[in-house]
Write a protein that holds these residues in place. Structure first.
Motif, PDB file in Angstrom:
ATOM      1  N   UNK A 142       0.819  -1.218   0.000  1.00 51.34           N
ATOM      2  CA  UNK A 142       0.000   0.000   0.000  1.00 51.34           C
ATOM      3  C   UNK A 142       0.849   1.262   0.000  1.00 51.34           C
ATOM      4  N   UNK A 143       1.959   1.240   0.728  1.00 53.23           N
ATOM      5  CA  UNK A 143       2.844   2.411   0.801  1.00 53.23           C
ATOM      6  C   UNK A 143       4.276   1.970   0.526  1.00 53.23           C
ATOM      7  N   UNK A 144       5.102   2.907   0.055  1.00 50.80           N
ATOM      8  CA  UNK A 144       6.408   2.517  -0.480  1.00 50.80           C
ATOM      9  C   UNK A 144       7.595   3.152   0.244  1.00 50.80           C
ATOM     10  N   UNK A 145       7.401   3.510   1.512  1.00 50.03           N
ATOM     11  CA  UNK A 145       8.499   4.099   2.285  1.00 50.03           C
ATOM     12  C   UNK A 145       8.549   3.455   3.672  1.00 50.03           C
ATOM     13  N   UNK A 146       9.775   3.292   4.185  1.00 49.33           N
ATOM     14  CA  UNK A 146       9.950   2.685   5.509  1.00 49.33           C
ATOM     15  C   UNK A 146      11.254   3.161   6.123  1.00 49.33           C
ATOM     16  N   UNK A 147      11.344   3.069   7.439  1.00 48.32           N
ATOM     17  CA  UNK A 147      12.585   3.335   8.160  1.00 48.32           C
ATOM     18  C   UNK A 147      13.253   2.011   8.504  1.00 48.32           C
TER      19      UNK A 147
END
Length: 337
Positions: free
Chosen positions: A222-227
């Motif tokens: 669903x989303x394409x950014x992470x830490x």
């Protein structure tokens, strides 16, 4: 010679009597993890370790997915003898005493599971926490820590400035205060609501779990950014047992239980370190962007978190735990004088 022989025989008999087979015991233990979850599988191995090491004297009867009582009620169920031990999280009990926040998820403290575990076993943490648990007629046997959690987001979260106006799903409690102080807009919602909220754009991201767990849940579809590695949360799960039950066990049984917990803690940290590294490589190959914060940015979050600790430590037990953490974090060089 006869006297020596008699003493040897008497001594041997006494030793055999002391090491005679203890009464078999069954421990009913509830966890919130499912049987197919990696931690659920490790708890099954832990239960088997205890049975084998005790020569069958201890049988651990596991209840998975909070099948006896709700997750938040597990601690009370152990206190009241409905089950014997709680294998969930101390953070569920902050309503009883905010001190449980500092054995459940201190946030903005240690960088690795090994540092956090070393506070428990070598930094005076177990003694400090035991006073809290004993107050509720429970015994803290040990922890396991699976590592830093990672945010899932629809926009980059590269530093503290990127948190401004970041709308994300947050669990209740101290976390909301920390992120609000950094300009974010945490929204407390049930875990099951995350997917719909992300799809509809109600939230920009979510605090759910570690990178590998988030991937398995489908959040990065669903989303394409992470830490990665994460920076904000490294929860610990506990094994806490009814103190009367614990005290009634022979020392050999208590020692087996404690050592088995240390083994579970090591296996958990190593397992998720590997799983998260594999997930990071796979996600990057699929276009997900991962952001590792600089030491300067990490310190900004730690400062905000540790300021919130002071505000949250409103009982003597909570203050004692915060003082213990801070002293050990200074030893590790994670808190500046």
């Amino acid at each position: 010679m006869k006297i020596t022989s008699f003493l040897f025989t008497a001594g041997t008999a006494a030793l055999m009597a002391a090491s005679a087979t203890a009464e078999p015991v069954t421990l009913r233990v509830q966890t919130h993890y499912a049987t197919e979850h990696p931690t659920g599988k490790q708890l099954a191995e832990w239960a088997d370790d205890i049975n084998v090491m005790s020569g069958g004297e201890i049988t651990v009867e596991m209840f998975y997915s909070s099948s006896v009582v709700a997750s938040t009620e597990t601690f009370d169920a152990a206190i009241n003898g409905i089950i014997d031990c709680d294998a969930t999280s101390g953070a569920y009990q902050t309503g009883k005493n905010p001190a449980f926040q500092f054995v459940g998820d201190i946030m903005g403290g240690y960088a690795t599971p090994y540092q956090q575990l070393s506070w428990l076993y070598y930094g005076g943490g177990l003694d400090a926490a035991q006073k809290l648990y004993n107050k509720f007629d429970m015994q803290l046997v040990g922890w396991w820590v699976y590592g830093q959690e990672s945010l899932a987001s629809s926009k980059p979260i590269r530093n503290a400035a990127d948190l401004k106006d970041f709308k994300f799903r947050s669990p209740p409690g101290m976390e909301t205060k920390i992120f609000e102080n950094l300009g974010a807009k945490p929204i407390v919602m049930d875990f099951t609501e995350i997917f719909t909220a992300l799809e509809s754009g109600i939230i920009d991201g979510a605090d759910a779990s570690g990178l590998a767990n988030n991937q398995s849940l489908g959040l990065y579809d669903l989303v394409k950014h992470a830490n990665y590695p994460g920076f904000h949360s490294m929860p610990s799960d506990h094994l806490a047992c009814n103190k009367a039950k614990w005290d009634a066990m022979p020392e050999s049984h208590r020692r087996i239980m404690s050592v088995a917990m240390e083994s579970l803690a090591l296996r958990t940290a190593l397992t998720f370190e590997k799983k998260n590294a594999e997930a990071a490589a796979d996600l990057q190959s699929k276009g997900v962007k991962l952001y590792a914060w600089s030491e300067e940015e990490l310190q900004k979050f730690r400062d905000a978190a540790q300021s919130a600790w002071v505000d949250f430590a409103t009982t003597p037990e909570a203050k004692a735990l915060v003082d213990s953490h801070m002293a050990y974090l200074r030893q590790l060089g994670l808190v500046k004088e």
